[in-house]
Structure formats: C-alpha cells, structure tokens
Design a protein around this motif. Structure first.
Motif, PDB file in Angstrom:
ATOM      1  N   MET A   1       0.834  -1.192   0.000  1.00  0.00           N
ATOM      2  CA  MET A   1       0.000   0.000   0.000  1.00  0.00           C
ATOM      3  C   MET A   1       0.873   1.248   0.000  1.00  0.00           C
ATOM      4  O   MET A   1       1.919   1.293   0.635  1.00  0.00           O
ATOM      5  CB  MET A   1      -0.930   0.000   1.220  1.00  0.00           C
ATOM      6  N   GLN A   2       0.451   2.248  -0.730  1.00  0.00           N
ATOM      7  CA  GLN A   2       1.111   3.555  -0.725  1.00  0.00           C
ATOM      8  C   GLN A   2       0.252   4.534   0.075  1.00  0.00           C
ATOM      9  O   GLN A   2      -0.970   4.419   0.105  1.00  0.00           O
ATOM     10  CB  GLN A   2       1.284   4.087  -2.149  1.00  0.00           C
ATOM     11  N   PHE A   3       0.922   5.512   0.691  1.00  0.00           N
ATOM     12  CA  PHE A   3       0.220   6.491   1.505  1.00  0.00           C
ATOM     13  C   PHE A   3       0.658   7.904   1.116  1.00  0.00           C
ATOM     14  O   PHE A   3       1.747   8.103   0.572  1.00  0.00           O
ATOM     15  CB  PHE A   3       0.472   6.252   2.993  1.00  0.00           C
ATOM     16  N   ALA A   4      -0.213   8.865   1.403  1.00  0.00           N
ATOM     17  CA  ALA A   4       0.080  10.265   1.136  1.00  0.00           C
ATOM     18  C   ALA A   4      -0.419  11.101   2.306  1.00  0.00           C
ATOM     19  O   ALA A   4      -1.377  10.727   2.985  1.00  0.00           O
ATOM     20  CB  ALA A   4      -0.597  10.724  -0.157  1.00  0.00           C
ATOM     21  N   SER A   5       0.228  12.231   2.534  1.00  0.00           N
ATOM     22  CA  SER A   5      -0.239  13.133   3.581  1.00  0.00           C
ATOM     23  C   SER A   5      -1.507  13.823   3.107  1.00  0.00           C
ATOM     24  O   SER A   5      -1.656  14.146   1.924  1.00  0.00           O
ATOM     25  CB  SER A   5       0.827  14.167   3.942  1.00  0.00           C
ATOM     26  N   SER A  14      -4.386   6.179   2.597  1.00  0.00           N
ATOM     27  CA  SER A  14      -4.009   5.290   1.501  1.00  0.00           C
ATOM     28  C   SER A  14      -4.263   5.974   0.161  1.00  0.00           C
ATOM     29  O   SER A  14      -5.251   6.689  -0.013  1.00  0.00           O
ATOM     30  CB  SER A  14      -4.789   3.977   1.580  1.00  0.00           C
ATOM     31  N   ARG A  15      -3.385   5.718  -0.806  1.00  0.00           N
ATOM     32  CA  ARG A  15      -3.510   6.370  -2.110  1.00  0.00           C
ATOM     33  C   ARG A  15      -4.570   5.711  -2.984  1.00  0.00           C
ATOM     34  O   ARG A  15      -4.853   6.212  -4.082  1.00  0.00           O
ATOM     35  CB  ARG A  15      -2.166   6.413  -2.827  1.00  0.00           C
ATOM     36  N   ILE A  16      -5.129   4.637  -2.519  1.00  0.00           N
ATOM     37  CA  ILE A  16      -6.321   4.105  -3.165  1.00  0.00           C
ATOM     38  C   ILE A  16      -7.410   4.081  -2.108  1.00  0.00           C
ATOM     39  O   ILE A  16      -7.176   3.678  -0.970  1.00  0.00           O
ATOM     40  CB  ILE A  16      -6.072   2.703  -3.772  1.00  0.00           C
ATOM     41  N   GLY A  46      -5.323  -2.966   3.751  1.00  0.00           N
ATOM     42  CA  GLY A  46      -4.530  -1.749   3.925  1.00  0.00           C
ATOM     43  C   GLY A  46      -5.177  -0.463   3.488  1.00  0.00           C
ATOM     44  O   GLY A  46      -4.586   0.615   3.628  1.00  0.00           O
ATOM     45  N   VAL A  47      -6.401  -0.517   2.933  1.00  0.00           N
ATOM     46  CA  VAL A  47      -7.104   0.711   2.566  1.00  0.00           C
ATOM     47  C   VAL A  47      -7.477   1.468   3.837  1.00  0.00           C
ATOM     48  O   VAL A  47      -8.010   0.871   4.787  1.00  0.00           O
ATOM     49  CB  VAL A  47      -8.373   0.383   1.741  1.00  0.00           C
ATOM     50  N   THR A  48      -7.215   2.757   3.874  1.00  0.00           N
ATOM     51  CA  THR A  48      -7.546   3.555   5.060  1.00  0.00           C
ATOM     52  C   THR A  48      -8.458   4.732   4.733  1.00  0.00           C
ATOM     53  O   THR A  48      -8.778   5.521   5.616  1.00  0.00           O
ATOM     54  CB  THR A  48      -6.278   4.101   5.738  1.00  0.00           C
ATOM     55  N   PHE A  49      -8.890   4.858   3.481  1.00  0.00           N
ATOM     56  CA  PHE A  49      -9.717   5.995   3.059  1.00  0.00           C
ATOM     57  C   PHE A  49     -11.032   5.464   2.510  1.00  0.00           C
ATOM     58  O   PHE A  49     -11.045   4.641   1.589  1.00  0.00           O
ATOM     59  CB  PHE A  49      -8.995   6.810   1.986  1.00  0.00           C
ATOM     60  N   LEU A 281     -10.228   7.082  -5.839  1.00  0.00           N
ATOM     61  CA  LEU A 281     -11.387   6.310  -5.381  1.00  0.00           C
ATOM     62  C   LEU A 281     -11.765   5.271  -6.427  1.00  0.00           C
ATOM     63  O   LEU A 281     -11.932   5.588  -7.610  1.00  0.00           O
ATOM     64  CB  LEU A 281     -12.567   7.242  -5.137  1.00  0.00           C
ATOM     65  N   VAL A 282     -11.906   4.034  -5.974  1.00  0.00           N
ATOM     66  CA  VAL A 282     -12.257   2.938  -6.862  1.00  0.00           C
ATOM     67  C   VAL A 282     -13.361   2.115  -6.192  1.00  0.00           C
ATOM     68  O   VAL A 282     -13.323   1.892  -4.982  1.00  0.00           O
ATOM     69  CB  VAL A 282     -11.032   2.036  -7.148  1.00  0.00           C
ATOM     70  N   SER A 283     -14.340   1.688  -6.986  1.00  0.00           N
ATOM     71  CA  SER A 283     -15.383   0.817  -6.442  1.00  0.00           C
ATOM     72  C   SER A 283     -14.780  -0.543  -6.119  1.00  0.00           C
ATOM     73  O   SER A 283     -14.203  -1.194  -6.995  1.00  0.00           O
ATOM     74  CB  SER A 283     -16.531   0.658  -7.441  1.00  0.00           C
ATOM     75  N   MET A 284     -14.907  -0.960  -4.870  1.00  0.00           N
ATOM     76  CA  MET A 284     -14.347  -2.241  -4.443  1.00  0.00           C
ATOM     77  C   MET A 284     -15.382  -3.031  -3.655  1.00  0.00           C
ATOM     78  O   MET A 284     -15.082  -3.650  -2.645  1.00  0.00           O
ATOM     79  CB  MET A 284     -13.074  -2.002  -3.618  1.00  0.00           C
ATOM     80  N   HIS A 285     -16.639  -2.974  -4.138  1.00  0.00           N
ATOM     81  CA  HIS A 285     -17.723  -3.664  -3.439  1.00  0.00           C
ATOM     82  C   HIS A 285     -17.717  -5.165  -3.700  1.00  0.00           C
ATOM     83  O   HIS A 285     -18.571  -5.880  -3.177  1.00  0.00           O
ATOM     84  CB  HIS A 285     -19.074  -3.062  -3.826  1.00  0.00           C
TER      85      HIS A 285
END
Length: 326
Positions: A1-5, A14-16, A46-49, A281-285
């Motif tokens: 996972m990548q992260f951004a401030s 998380s960047r996704i 790891g998604v945090t957003f 933002l990506v649909s991950m349902h």
C-alpha cells in the motif's frame, strides 16, 4: 500500500480509496452482508480511506455496519452533503447555493450522516456540488466551519459537479477548503493541466473519482452487456454509441501486459502517477476487485514516456451531464 499526507498535514491516507457508491445499489444489486464484507476486506488489505455520500442510497448505513465489524485502526472517513433538491438540480448547469444548500441544510444533512455512519466525527465533509458563483455567499462556509469547531467534521471539501475542473481554481487558492474531488482518468486528464498542480501548491488534497470511468476502463463492456433498472451505468455508457466507447477502450490494450497486467491496473497506475493525487477512489464492493485494484499499487509505476503517450493521445473528454440533464 502507498500512503500520502492529507492536505499538508502529518495524517497519512491510503492512495487508493474505497469508493462506496457501489454499496448503495447504483452499480447493481448485491447481498448486503457481502457488501459489508467487501469493505472490511479492503480495510484488511490496507485501505484507510473511505468515501461515501448522503446521495448514495444505503451506502452510509452499510459503511457504518462495516465499521462496527472492523477491529483495526479507525479509517479516514469522508462523506458528502447532497443537494436538498436532487434529481438533476445543480448538475450540468449552475443553480444558486440557496437552492442546493439552503441555510441549516448542511447541519441537518451532516447530523443524518453521523447517525447513519454511527460515528461522532466525519473526517472530511464535502459538498456534493459546487459552483464558483457561490463564493458571493458565505453562510454555507460559515456553517461548515461551525461544524468543524464543534468536532462533528475535521476537514472541509467540495466534489465538483462535472468535468469543468477549472471552476475550483479560485476556491483552491482561497485557503478555505482542505480537499477537492473530481473526475480524473485516462480519458479525462484535464486536472493535470491546472487543478492538480494548484492543489499541490496550496496543500489541498486532490481526490480522484471515476478512475475507471464507471468501470468502462476495465474493459468489461461489450455490445451485449445489459444493466438492470436503477444501475447508474445503464445510461452512462450509451449516451454515445457503445461501439465508439468500446473502440476507444480497445486502443489501450496495446499497453497490456507490458506495462500493466490489466486495463484496470493501467487506469490506476495512470491516475496515481502524479504525486499531487492524494487518493484515487475505486469501487471495491466485490472483494476480487478490491484485491486486483490494491495490488496495482505494488507494481512498477508507468514509465514517463508511456504516461505521456496516454496523456496526449488517449484523452476523450466527454461531459455525461451534457445529455443527461440538458
């Protein structure tokens, strides 16, 4: 996972991000418990957003249920205040802010979101529409700041109504908002021209939506694909001849598998190439989609020359609202 401030703060996201519109039934009918499980699964990965909205049907309620099941660290939670007059008002053409967000409505909608989500604070509250004419009125911004002072929300943002990204440039420079959300994908790279650099320079978070162009950039669409009633995509893909859309997507297949394992991975890599994009933002349902999308962040980024070719020769900017509401 990548992260951004986030918005120049020390807070990392998380960047996704989990785009929760699919939880509300607008992308097809799914079992409720499966939808809740998909969000918990994404958090496990790891998604945090998380991004939801009052206008997304049962989405906020289902996000709230998933958060109760989730045992890990609290994710960054974003929602949006819907126009009080939905059904096309304020989409495609501007309306006065007094019609979209009359006095008191921002508080009423936020209180409803807090109850549905089952939380005391929403990290980012966004207007689900924004027009630059609204800067002549300040009551709506004052209401948002009062909610912030009361601890009901932590950050303020807007989601732009359509592809006209430049309408947000004065707002970004004003220093009054923390985040801008808008359409950004391979077909519509226009935010790269001004908006993303402006957000980066002013420490405003840039949130990309429609990264997959409602799934079309994943390559799933065929001439035979059928959508059930109530599915947002039923009208989205057919406001131009479907054959034309499929042909434009097929042009991208030459980059697979050399630069991406799938068209969906190519779409994600493209949007996250610029460091000014905070989260996509990506649909991950569906858990399978979540796994594939999250895995894209661990792959090599697109080479500069490939990114430039996509940017220059594969843009196909269409404003869906031109035909849906006008």
């Amino acid at each position: 996972m990548q992260f951004a401030s986030f918005a120049g703060s020390t807070e990392q996201v998380s960047r996704i991000g989990f785009g929760a519109m699919g939880l509300g039934g607008t992308l097809g009918t799914f079992n409720e418990q499966d939808l809740i499980r998909s969000l918990v699964h994404s958090l496990d990965k790891g998604v945090t957003f998380i991004d939801t909205a009052r206008a997304y049907g049962d989405s906020e309620r289902l996000v709230g249920k998933a958060l109760k099941e989730w045992k890990g660290e609290k994710p960054f939670l974003a929602s949006k205040i819907a126009s009080k007059y939905p059904g096309g008002v304020g989409w495609g053409t501007a309306v006065p802010v007094e019609i979209a967000f009359p006095k008191g409505w921002l508080r009423e909608s936020t209180e409803t979101s807090l109850r549905e989500l089952g939380v005391d604070t929403i990290d980012l509250m966004q207007l689900h529409q924004y027009w630059p004419q609204w800067s002549k009125q300040d009551y709506w911004m004052e209401e948002l700041h009062r909610l912030k002072e009361e601890g009901k929300i932590r950050y303020i943002g807007v989601s732009l109504p359509d592809q006209r990204h430049d309408i947000a440039l004065p707002l970004v420079q004003s220093g009054t908002v923390d985040a801008i959300q808008t359409v950004f994908n391979i077909f519509d790279p226009l935010p790269l021209d001004c908006l993303i650099p402006f957000c980066q320079d002013n420490q405003v978070a840039f949130i990309a939506r429609c990264v997959m162009d409602e799934g079309g950039l994943s390559g799933f669409l065929t001439e035979e694909t059928q959508f059930e009633e109530g599915d947002y995509r039923k009208s989205f893909f057919d406001y131009v001849p479907r054959s034309m859309y499929i042909e434009r997507v097929n042009r991208l297949r030459k980059f697979v598998p050399q630069y991406a394992d799938s068209l969906a991975e190519l779409a994600i890599k493209y949007v996250l190439k610029h460091p000014g994009v905070t989260t996509a933002l990506v649909s991950m349902h569906v858990p399978q989609y979540a796994d594939q999308n999250i895995a894209a962040l661990d792959k090599e980024p697109l080479p500069d020359d490939v990114f430039e070719e996509l940017f220059r020769h594969h843009r196909w900017v269409r404003n869906f609202y031109d035909t849906k509401f006008w």
